[in-house]
Design a protein around this motif. Structure first.
Motif: not given
Length: 203
Positions: A182-203
């Motif tokens: 999917l190639r949206p204009e804007r992406t908001i990931v609201a998965a909390g700490i589970a963002c890490r499993r999606l490859g989102v770089p959070i500390p």
């Protein structure tokens, strides 16, 4: 996974407009250790970078500017909930208030100290407890019915929902799902700490 809003059960639908929790103080640590002793809280792992930052900022308080900003955000949020509830009962918003009771005198006194500059609360006494506080500005929503009403709003606005499991979120905002990207204009990931499993770089 599941239907829209299926996982929205946090805090039983409580809307606390002027409540925010600072974790970098001794009161929070005492509460956390108390929860751990009772089996309510378990420590699975600790991020070293996070721990160092926590120690570095331990005991710091919010600036007046930050406090004002949070207050303005809270007032706007609760005003919107009230507006929605008045316009359509299907939003299932009410404002019954919230009663918090404290078993330990030290925790109760620490809570009173933290509330000195806050409005919308009053102290109460209850048999068998060190004391209690009623937060009169706390509202409640039925999370399941609220999500259903949100879904109706999206359908009425001709928003198309895509029910797919996200496998990865790339830094350019692309979302990889089973069978495509999917190639949206804007992406908001609201998965909390589970963002890490999606490859989102959070500390």
């Amino acid at each position: 996974e599941g239907e829209l809003g299926e996982g929205s059960v946090h805090a039983a639908g409580l809307i606390e407009p002027t409540t925010f929790y600072q974790i970098n103080n001794s009161k929070y640590l005492r509460d956390a250790l108390s929860f751990a002793r009772r089996g309510v809280l378990r420590f699975k792992s600790v991020n070293p970078r996070w721990l160092l930052s926590y120690i570095r900022h331990f005991g710091e308080t919010l600036s007046p500017e930050d406090t004002e900003l949070l207050g303005n955000m809270s007032e706007y949020s609760i005003a919107e909930y009230r507006r929605l509830g008045e316009e359509d009962s299907a939003w299932c918003y009410t404002q019954p208030g919230l009663l918090e009771l404290y078993e330990e005198k030290r925790s109760f006194e620490a809570e009173l100290d933290s509330l000195r500059a806050r409005k919308g609360w009053r102290r109460v006494e209850r048999d068998g407890y060190a004391g209690g506080v009623i937060f009169e500005d706390v509202g409640v929503v039925n999370t399941e019915r609220f999500a259903q009403r949100m879904a109706k709003e999206l359908v009425d606005s001709r928003v198309r929902g895509i029910h797919a499991k996200a496998e990865r979120v790339n830094l350019d905002g692309e979302v990889e799902v089973a069978g495509g990207t999917l190639r949206p204009e804007r992406t908001i990931v609201a998965a909390g700490i589970a963002c890490r499993r999606l490859g989102v770089p959070i500390p």
